[in-house]
Design a protein around this motif. Sequence first.
Motif, PDB file in Angstrom:
ATOM      1  N   TRP A  76       0.818  -1.199   0.000  1.00  0.00           N
ATOM      2  CA  TRP A  76       0.000   0.000   0.000  1.00  0.00           C
ATOM      3  C   TRP A  76       0.855   1.254   0.000  1.00  0.00           C
ATOM      4  O   TRP A  76       2.056   1.196   0.283  1.00  0.00           O
ATOM      5  CB  TRP A  76      -0.901   0.029   1.256  1.00  0.00           C
ATOM      6  CG  TRP A  76      -1.718  -1.195   1.398  1.00  0.00           C
ATOM      7  CD1 TRP A  76      -1.390  -2.326   2.099  1.00  0.00           C
ATOM      8  CD2 TRP A  76      -2.979  -1.454   0.790  1.00  0.00           C
ATOM      9  NE1 TRP A  76      -2.384  -3.265   1.969  1.00  0.00           N
ATOM     10  CE2 TRP A  76      -3.370  -2.757   1.169  1.00  0.00           C
ATOM     11  CE3 TRP A  76      -3.824  -0.708  -0.030  1.00  0.00           C
ATOM     12  CZ2 TRP A  76      -4.562  -3.333   0.755  1.00  0.00           C
ATOM     13  CZ3 TRP A  76      -5.016  -1.272  -0.444  1.00  0.00           C
ATOM     14  CH2 TRP A  76      -5.376  -2.570  -0.057  1.00  0.00           C
ATOM     15  N   MET A 101       0.307   5.123   1.764  1.00  0.00           N
ATOM     16  CA  MET A 101      -0.575   5.911   2.623  1.00  0.00           C
ATOM     17  C   MET A 101      -0.010   7.311   2.785  1.00  0.00           C
ATOM     18  O   MET A 101       1.162   7.502   3.094  1.00  0.00           O
ATOM     19  CB  MET A 101      -0.738   5.202   3.972  1.00  0.00           C
ATOM     20  CG  MET A 101      -1.402   3.834   3.789  1.00  0.00           C
ATOM     21  SD  MET A 101      -1.288   2.743   5.224  1.00  0.00           S
ATOM     22  CE  MET A 101      -2.625   3.384   6.229  1.00  0.00           C
ATOM     23  N   TRP A 119      -4.102   4.930  12.184  1.00  0.00           N
ATOM     24  CA  TRP A 119      -4.090   5.814  11.010  1.00  0.00           C
ATOM     25  C   TRP A 119      -5.470   6.435  10.890  1.00  0.00           C
ATOM     26  O   TRP A 119      -6.307   5.984  10.127  1.00  0.00           O
ATOM     27  CB  TRP A 119      -3.739   4.991   9.761  1.00  0.00           C
ATOM     28  CG  TRP A 119      -3.301   5.854   8.621  1.00  0.00           C
ATOM     29  CD1 TRP A 119      -4.113   6.342   7.639  1.00  0.00           C
ATOM     30  CD2 TRP A 119      -1.981   6.317   8.335  1.00  0.00           C
ATOM     31  NE1 TRP A 119      -3.362   7.097   6.760  1.00  0.00           N
ATOM     32  CE2 TRP A 119      -2.056   7.104   7.163  1.00  0.00           C
ATOM     33  CE3 TRP A 119      -0.730   6.158   8.958  1.00  0.00           C
ATOM     34  CZ2 TRP A 119      -0.936   7.716   6.599  1.00  0.00           C
ATOM     35  CZ3 TRP A 119       0.377   6.765   8.391  1.00  0.00           C
ATOM     36  CH2 TRP A 119       0.261   7.534   7.231  1.00  0.00           C
ATOM     37  N   ALA A 145       3.364  -0.937   3.786  1.00  0.00           N
ATOM     38  CA  ALA A 145       2.904   0.293   3.144  1.00  0.00           C
ATOM     39  C   ALA A 145       4.020   1.333   3.110  1.00  0.00           C
ATOM     40  O   ALA A 145       4.812   1.437   4.045  1.00  0.00           O
ATOM     41  CB  ALA A 145       1.702   0.869   3.895  1.00  0.00           C
ATOM     42  N   ASP A 201      -5.151   6.572   0.818  1.00  0.00           N
ATOM     43  CA  ASP A 201      -4.423   5.300   0.828  1.00  0.00           C
ATOM     44  C   ASP A 201      -4.833   4.505  -0.389  1.00  0.00           C
ATOM     45  O   ASP A 201      -5.974   4.579  -0.832  1.00  0.00           O
ATOM     46  CB  ASP A 201      -4.655   4.514   2.117  1.00  0.00           C
ATOM     47  CG  ASP A 201      -6.112   4.243   2.401  1.00  0.00           C
ATOM     48  OD1 ASP A 201      -6.664   3.282   1.813  1.00  0.00           O
ATOM     49  OD2 ASP A 201      -6.714   4.976   3.218  1.00  0.00           O
TER      50      ASP A 201
END
Length: 154
Positions: free
Chosen positions: A4, A6, A28, A50, A137
Motif C-alpha cells: 500500500w 498511505m 491511522w 505500506a 491510501d
Amino acid sequence: MQYWLMKSEPGEFSIDTLRDMPNQTEHWDGVRNYQARNMMRDEMKVGDQAFFYHSNCKVPGIVGVMEVVRTGYPDHTAFDPESNHFDPKSDPDKPRWMMVDVKYLRHTHRVISLTELKEHEELAGMQLLKKGNRLSDMPVTQQQWFYILGLEGS
DNA sequence: GCCAACGTTGGC
DNA sequence: GCCAACGTTGGC
C-alpha cells in the motif's frame, strides 16, 4: 501479502512522529473518503506493508516503510468534537469511518520524491500518479513496490 | 436522479 | 496562495 501507499501531511503526522510513538505504532485516523475507508476496512491485512508518503509539503514523496499491525476498526476521532477529524454524522453505534494500526519499519534511505516517481515509465500505472488522484491510501502492486525499493539505493 | 454549489485535497 | 480535480450535499 499486499502493498500500500498511505499519505499524510508531515505537519499533521510525519514518519518521524510514527517512529517516536510508543511501540512505533499508531492508528491511522482521519481518513474521510469512502474508497480509502473501504480499503482499510476490507482489504488491509496484518503483515501488509505500506509506503509512508508525505503530501502537501515542500517535497512530496515516499519517506518510509511501515507495516499494518491491526485490521480496520472504528475511527474514534470521528466521534470527538475536539478532533479536527470530527464527523457529527458518524454514530458510535454505526461508525462510518475506519482506521488501521501501522507500525514503523524504517525510513527510506532518502526521500523518493513524487517528481522522481513520475520519471519512471515502469510506474506510470501507479494510482498515485493518475491525474486528479486524491486517495489517501491506495494499493501498490508487488512489481511497483520492488521497483520503487530498487530506486532507493543504499 | 440530476446537477449546481460548495468544500477539500494536494501539487505547484 | 492559486487552482484543477474531485467528492459530497441538498434543492428540485
